[in-house]
Structures are given as structure tokens and as C-alpha cells.
Design a protein around this motif. Structure first.
Motif, PDB file in Angstrom:
ATOM      1  N   ASP A 141       0.494  -1.338   0.526  1.00 58.85           N
ATOM      2  CA  ASP A 141      -0.060   0.256  -0.148  1.00 58.85           C
ATOM      3  C   ASP A 141       1.472   0.918  -0.325  1.00 58.85           C
ATOM      4  OD1 ASP A 141       1.129  -0.645   2.747  1.00 58.85           O
ATOM      5  OD2 ASP A 141      -0.756   0.156   3.565  1.00 58.85           O
ATOM      6  N   THR A 164      -9.277   6.210   2.887  1.00 61.33           N
ATOM      7  CA  THR A 164      -9.674   6.446   1.281  1.00 61.33           C
ATOM      8  C   THR A 164      -9.130   7.126   0.842  1.00 61.33           C
ATOM      9  OG1 THR A 164     -11.232   8.337   2.419  1.00 61.33           O
ATOM     10  CG2 THR A 164     -11.859   6.140   1.889  1.00 61.33           C
ATOM     11  N   SER A 165      -7.769   7.288   2.025  1.00 57.35           N
ATOM     12  CA  SER A 165      -6.674   8.501   1.628  1.00 57.35           C
ATOM     13  C   SER A 165      -5.217   8.189   0.875  1.00 57.35           C
ATOM     14  CB  SER A 165      -6.801   9.262   2.184  1.00 57.35           C
ATOM     15  OG  SER A 165      -7.541  10.543   2.486  1.00 57.35           O
ATOM     16  N   TRP A 166      -4.091   9.006   0.639  1.00 52.01           N
ATOM     17  CA  TRP A 166      -3.228   8.775   0.349  1.00 52.01           C
ATOM     18  C   TRP A 166      -2.290   9.512   1.283  1.00 52.01           C
ATOM     19  CZ3 TRP A 166      -1.099   4.770  -1.835  1.00 52.01           C
ATOM     20  CH2 TRP A 166      -1.193   3.740  -2.835  1.00 52.01           C
ATOM     21  N   ARG A 223      -7.613   6.332  -5.171  1.00 58.08           N
ATOM     22  CA  ARG A 223      -8.134   7.078  -3.994  1.00 58.08           C
ATOM     23  C   ARG A 223      -9.043   8.197  -3.513  1.00 58.08           C
ATOM     24  NH1 ARG A 223      -7.057   3.490   0.138  1.00 58.08           N
ATOM     25  NH2 ARG A 223      -5.392   1.482  -0.424  1.00 58.08           N
ATOM     26  N   GLU A 258      -5.124   6.232  -9.358  1.00 52.10           N
ATOM     27  CA  GLU A 258      -4.864   5.616  -7.738  1.00 52.10           C
ATOM     28  C   GLU A 258      -6.238   5.088  -7.662  1.00 52.10           C
ATOM     29  OE1 GLU A 258      -2.307   3.272  -7.379  1.00 52.10           O
ATOM     30  OE2 GLU A 258       0.008   4.839  -8.526  1.00 52.10           O
ATOM     31  N   THR A 307       1.683   6.250   1.761  1.00 56.25           N
ATOM     32  CA  THR A 307       0.904   4.877   2.089  1.00 56.25           C
ATOM     33  C   THR A 307      -0.439   5.182   2.168  1.00 56.25           C
ATOM     34  OG1 THR A 307       1.030   5.311   4.699  1.00 56.25           O
ATOM     35  CG2 THR A 307       2.912   3.769   3.206  1.00 56.25           C
ATOM     36  N   ALA A 308      -0.809   3.985   1.594  1.00 48.28           N
ATOM     37  CA  ALA A 308      -2.337   4.957   1.535  1.00 48.28           C
ATOM     38  C   ALA A 308      -2.794   4.090   3.340  1.00 48.28           C
ATOM     39  CB  ALA A 308      -2.669   3.230   1.275  1.00 48.28           C
ATOM     40  N   GLN A 309      -3.828   5.368   3.724  1.00 44.81           N
ATOM     41  CA  GLN A 309      -4.505   5.387   4.902  1.00 44.81           C
ATOM     42  C   GLN A 309      -6.045   5.285   4.491  1.00 44.81           C
ATOM     43  OE1 GLN A 309      -4.214   8.411   8.040  1.00 44.81           O
ATOM     44  NE2 GLN A 309      -4.089   6.753   9.281  1.00 44.81           N
TER      45      GLN A 309
END
Length: 283
Positions: free
Chosen positions: A158, A181-183, A216, A214, A177-179
Motif C-alpha cells: 500500500d 480512502t486517502s494517500w 483513492r 490510483e 502510504t494508503a490510509q
């Protein structure tokens, strides 16, 4: 995770007060939904350090409370699309972005060389190159917030990384990194020897352009304020960082020292600003 009380002027830490705080970071999704965090057990720690708590959300916890800072948590609305984001930027910002890219390209044989790393194998190659850049940054020297030395923190499914090269040498990196619904805008830095070419700004624009595809909803600039965040963001939520301590005499003393120090720094900044204004008026 535990934090000391840091007595800071800007990015420089002058001293720390040995209090152990459990850090509780509110995600952008939770901040936008106005959801109060659940504070974990202290297990012997002195209190909590809650970051990015929305201004209109209260903590259901008694204790000694101190608002350490207030700011807007900025983000880019990726779901709206790249064209909408660029249209929302000021004309001067768009012109500055083009000017910086042209200047950097002129110093690099006519091209802006940015390389993207998305798979685990690619991120494995990214890590040592980015760490070489990170070692020279102020984030490493002053804040301890540069890209981690452990490759395991970077080589994951991620995550995304970018490097900007001058010739065959990397001079700037960005890692997120992804968290939810966000980067997340996790780590960034550039070689100070190339600061005049604005490599961080050029790299940031390219990374955002990649992330619109991407899937998100947002790009999260995380805690704290900054000119580049305000310039590039398409939205934000007003937040505060809050320290909540157990009611002990030691904690009262530590909080009093922190309040006194922060108050002195604020007063000094006001005096410096007034002197600067007075000097300009005199001239």
C-alpha cells in the motif's frame, strides 16, 4: 508510541521534559467525519497526545488539557480529477510550477527525470536510493522524521515512492502510504545542494499527477500547516493537537513549564514582528 514534551522553536528542539505520552493520530477520514478517537489505556504512561482532532469535536476524557497547536489539515481532492485540481490553483501557482520545471530541466540536459516506484520489488530498489537523499535532509538532522532506515517500513503493497534524478544521482524523494480512502504524505526530502532548483516542488507536482489515477479519494498532507500545503490543497479541515495528562503534581509542573515556554516563544515572535514592521516604517 510514547513522546516527550519537546520545547521547540520552529523545527529545532531545545530540550525535552521526560513525560511519556501515548500518541493518538486522527486519520483524515475520521477528521472529515467528525469522529472522536477512542483513547487507549495508558499502561503507566503520563497521558495522551492527540493529533488532528477537529476543532468542533470534544474529547470525552477528564485530565489536564493543553492545546499545543492549531492548524488546517490540508488535502487534495483526487476524486474530482486532475483537471479540476489544476483549475483550482491560482494562476501564479500554475505559472510558478511551470517555471520551476523548466529551470530544473535546463539544469539536467533538457529533461525532468522522475521515476515512480509502486510494486514491492520497485520499492525495494527505491529504499536505498531514497535513504541516500534522506541522510542529507533537515528532516533527518533536526526532526528525526526522514524515511526510515528499515526497508520493511517502505517495501509494502500500500505504498508509492518517487525519486527525482539529476543525471544518474537521486536528489529528491517522496514516499506515501494508503490510509483509509486517502494517500498519506509520509516522507519527503531533497538534497540541500540542489535547493535552488526546487526539486521538492517539481517532484510533488509529478507525484500528485500520478495519484489521480490510483483510485483513492484524497491526498492527505497530514498534520501541521505549510505554505506548499496551502498552495496545492483543494480542501481542509480545522484541527488542533491536544495533550491530555493524568492529574498528578509532576504532570502539573511539566504542563506549566510547557505553557510557559510556548508563551515565551509566541511573545518573542510578536516582538520580532513588531520590530521588523517598525524598521520598515522607519525606512
Amino acid at each position: 508510541m510514547t513522546d516527550p514534551f519537546a520545547l521547540q522553536v520552529g523545527a529545532r528542539t531545545l530540550a525535552t521534559i521526560p513525560r511519556r505520552l501515548v500518541r493518538v493520530g486522527v486519520s483524515l477520514d475520521a477528521a472529515l467525519a467528525r469522529v472522536a478517537p477512542v483513547l487507549p489505556a495508558l499502561n503507566g504512561a503520563d497521558g495522551w497526545h492527540v493529533t488532528s482532532l477537529p476543532e468542533d469535536v470534544a474529547l470525552d476524557m477528564a485530565g489536564l488539557t493543553w492545546v499545543r497547536q492549531r492548524y488546517v489539515r490540508h488535502f487534495v481532492d483526487l476524486a474530482a480529477g486532475e483537471a479540476a485540481w489544476r483549475a483550482g490553483l491560482s494562476a501564479s501557482t500554475r505559472a510558478a510550477m511551470k517555471r520551476k520545471a523548466r529551470k530544473l530541466a535546463a539544469a539536467n540536459g533538457g529533461r525532468v527525470d522522475i521515476r515512480r516506484y509502486a510494486t514491492r520489488a520497485e520499492l525495494g530498489a527505491f529504499h536505498p536510493l531514497a535513504r541516500a537523499v534522506a541522510a542529507a535532509t533537515y528532516q533527518e538532522r533536526l526532526l528525526g522524521a526522514a524515511l526510515p532506515a528499515a526497508a520493511a517500513a517502505v517495501v509494502r503493497d500500500d505504498a508509492r515512492g518517487w525519486l527525482l534524478f539529476m543525471g544518474e544521482a537521486p536528489v529528491a524523494y517522496l514516499f506515501c502510504t494508503a490510509q483509509g480512502t486517502s494517500w498519506r504524505y509520509d516522507h519527503v526530502g531533497h538534497d540541500p545542494a540542489f535547493a535552488a532548483l526546487s526539486p521538492g516542488s517539481v517532484l510533488m507536482e509529478a507525484a500528485l499527477g500520478d495519484l489521480f489515477g490510483e483510485g483513492r479519494a484524497r491526498f492527505d498532507f497530514t498534520e501541521g500547516d505549510g505554505q506548499h500545503k496551502r498552495t496545492l490543497a483543494s480542501g481542509g479541515v480545522a484541527c488542533r493537537d491536544v495533550v491530555v495528562l493524568r492529574r498528578t503534581w509532576a504532570n502539573r509542573a511539566a504542563l506549566g513549564a510547557l505553557r510557559g515556554f510556548d508563551g515565551a516563544v509566541s511573545a518573542a515572535k510578536r516582538v520580532a514582528m513588531l520590530r521588523a514592521v517598525a524598521g520598515r516604517v522607519g525606512r
